[in-house]
Design a protein around this motif. Structure first.
Motif, mmCIF file in Angstrom:
data_model
loop_
_atom_site.group_PDB
_atom_site.id
_atom_site.type_symbol
_atom_site.label_atom_id
_atom_site.label_comp_id
_atom_site.label_asym_id
_atom_site.label_seq_id
_atom_site.Cartn_x
_atom_site.Cartn_y
_atom_site.Cartn_z
ATOM 1 N N GLY A 258 -14.119 -25.370 -14.262
ATOM 2 C CA GLY A 258 -15.157 -25.032 -15.404
ATOM 3 C C GLY A 258 -15.294 -26.016 -16.688
ATOM 4 N N HIS A 259 -14.168 -26.669 -16.810
ATOM 5 C CA HIS A 259 -13.865 -27.722 -18.228
ATOM 6 C C HIS A 259 -14.063 -29.021 -17.714
ATOM 7 N N LEU A 260 -14.601 -29.495 -16.495
ATOM 8 C CA LEU A 260 -14.791 -30.821 -16.001
ATOM 9 C C LEU A 260 -16.050 -31.374 -16.732
ATOM 10 N N PRO A 268 -22.146 -28.431 -26.427
ATOM 11 C CA PRO A 268 -20.779 -28.421 -26.842
ATOM 12 C C PRO A 268 -20.184 -27.072 -26.163
ATOM 13 N N CYS A 269 -18.746 -27.095 -25.722
ATOM 14 C CA CYS A 269 -18.063 -26.060 -25.162
ATOM 15 C C CYS A 269 -17.067 -25.354 -26.066
ATOM 16 N N ALA A 270 -16.548 -24.410 -25.743
ATOM 17 C CA ALA A 270 -15.723 -23.832 -26.657
ATOM 18 C C ALA A 270 -14.167 -24.694 -26.541
ATOM 19 N N CYS A 271 -14.049 -25.301 -25.576
ATOM 20 C CA CYS A 271 -12.881 -25.905 -25.352
ATOM 21 C C CYS A 271 -12.695 -27.068 -26.407
ATOM 22 N N GLY A 272 -13.940 -27.611 -26.970
ATOM 23 C CA GLY A 272 -13.771 -28.606 -27.755
ATOM 24 C C GLY A 272 -14.587 -29.970 -27.263
ATOM 25 N N GLY A 275 -20.705 -30.724 -22.594
ATOM 26 C CA GLY A 275 -21.052 -31.167 -21.128
ATOM 27 C C GLY A 275 -20.129 -30.781 -20.185
ATOM 28 N N CYS A 276 -18.974 -29.829 -20.281
ATOM 29 C CA CYS A 276 -18.502 -29.276 -19.285
ATOM 30 C C CYS A 276 -19.326 -28.588 -18.319
ATOM 31 N N ILE A 277 -18.857 -28.424 -17.111
ATOM 32 C CA ILE A 277 -19.723 -27.609 -16.180
ATOM 33 C C ILE A 277 -20.097 -26.310 -16.571
HETATM 34 ZN ZN LIG Z 1 -15.177 -27.113 -21.806
#
Ligand SMILES: [Zn+2]
Length: 428
Positions: A258-260, A268-272, A275-277
């Motif tokens: 998911g965070h690739l 932006p993704c919650a992981c910081g 463009g994560c999947i």
């Molecule tokens: Zn992510």
């Protein structure tokens, strides 16, 4: 006492994994699965050919085949003429001898299926996944019991139930932990509940791992090859097959993708990261991007991911430029992710499947050559083939049921290993 002696003694008393041995029973069980595997792959093979294919002695092959015939797992078929004119009886699996049940719990839809012994679906039923996990498990149990009743077998030959669910799952305890898209499903003991309600042995795995087991069991990959199965559900996950074995990982969570990052300029993704999947290419992400950009109208009360993804792809198919751009960019991201993961584990095959694969396939296959070119430039050792699932629709549920078949009949060297003895006189 020498240091070496003390060290050895320490090893024996500590929790260090010492390789276990085997005995004749374990060996017999292993050889039985080797013979079954060879017959399943060949569909029509003589005892002589089995000996050649497996390396087992004619006497061993004869004994095992007699046992499997007695158990009803094999049937004798036509006679063919061998090299010296001797007639050879062909052996086949009796597909109806055993069945395996599977349930895939997807955030939107639960699918329940029955497979025969060669992994062919006999029955499938789908229903919207109830929000309340207790109701969902009870409904799955009811459907499973009905499928058994309708099979007319009275439950004879039913091997068990496999459950595939979005991660994270605690396989040791049989518990669905806290999947991101199933908000009420926190620590749900689905394995034991279903076992209690159906009276059948039950096993739980993450759905992407189950999907990889399904493709492996179905013979999508040649024996011993490495491959990845990219599962397109609400999110996207990968099932890894290395040297013919599906990889589970330390906590049975291998393949979390998911965070690739597949689109460095993406949302932006919650992981910081950006463009994560999860936020740039998954089915849910594409619908969110399209809604945010006004390509899709605000969702109505009866809309769900399935209907909205369908609307987006209909627009793209009709040539609407903004919709096309969104699905093409997403497709490029999926293809890139598939090949990045593929390179990481050195695969020869990438297989895509899952509920949204049929809708997304044309765009992903379109994007594949460019992604393949980039991947080959990064790792030019050998070509990688990318294509759709052989198992087809219901990959998650078929994967869940395949867990049961795989557990019972896949030949693997670990079958040779004796279990560890009960530990005594020690506290944890
Ligand atoms: Zn992510």
């Amino acid at each position: 006492m020498s240091t070496a002696g003390r060290f050895e003694e320490d090893e024996m008393t500590d929790d260090v994994a010492v390789p276990r041995g085997t005995n004749a029973t374990q060996l017999g069980n292993f050889n039985e699965t080797v013979i079954l595997h060879a017959i399943r792959r060949a569909d029509g093979v003589s005892r002589v050919e089995l000996g050649k294919a497996t390396g087992l002695s004619p006497q061993t092959v004869t004994n095992i085949c007699r046992r499997l015939l007695d158990e009803g797992l094999l049937v004798e078929g036509e006679k063919t003429t061998g090299g010296l004119g001797k007639r050879r009886t062909q052996l086949h699996i009796d597909a109806s001898a055993r069945t395996a049940l599977g349930a895939h719990i997807d955030p939107a839809l639960t699918t329940v299926t029955t497979l025969d012994l060669v992994g062919k679906p006999i029955d499938v039923e789908r229903f919207p996944t109830p929000d309340d996990p207790e109701k969902a498990v009870a409904k799955i149990a009811r459907v499973l019991k009905r499928l058994i009743a309708e099979s007319g077998t009275d439950g004879v030959g039913v091997l068990g139930v496999g459950v595939g669910a979005p991660g994270p799952v605690d396989v040791a305890r049989g518990v669905i932990c806290d999947p991101p898209h199933l908000p009420n499903w926190r620590d749900v003991p689905v394995r034991d509940e279903l076992a209690a309600q159906t009276g059948l042995p039950t096993v739980l795995e993450k759905d992407t791992i189950a999907a990889a087991v399904a493709e492996t069991w179905a013979g999508t990959f040649t024996d011993g090859c490495s491959a990845i199965v990219l599962y397109l559900g609400t999110g996207i996950g990968a099932g890894l097959v290395i040297d013919g074995e599906v990889v589970r990982g330390t906590t049975h969570s291998a393949g979390e993708a998911g965070h690739l990052v597949v689109d460095p300029d993406g949302p932006p993704c919650a992981c910081g990261l950006r463009g994560c999947i999860n936020v740039a290419a998954s089915p849910r992400a594409l619908v969110e991007i399209a809604t945010h950009k006004g390509v899709l109208p605000a969702p109505g009360p009866d809309d769900n991911l399935d209907s909205r993804l369908g609307m987006l792809y209909d627009l793209a198919d009709a040539g609407e430029p903004a919709a096309r751009e969104i699905v093409r960019r997403g497709a490029a991201g999926v293809a890139r992710a598939a090949l990045t993961i593929g390179n990481l584990v050195d695969v020869s095959r990438v297989v895509l499947g899952g509920p949204y694969w049929p809708r997304m396939s044309a765009y992903i296959l379109d994007a594949a050559p460019t992604a393949l070119e980039a991947a080959t430039a990064a790792s030019p050792l050998h070509p990688v083939a990318l294509g759709g699932t052989k198992v087809g629709e219901n990959l998650g549920a078929i994967g869940a049921a395949s867990l049961v078949l795989d557990h019972a009949y896949t030949p693997r060297p670990t079958r040779l290993v004796l279990g560890r003895p009960e530990r005594t006189g020690r506290s944890a």
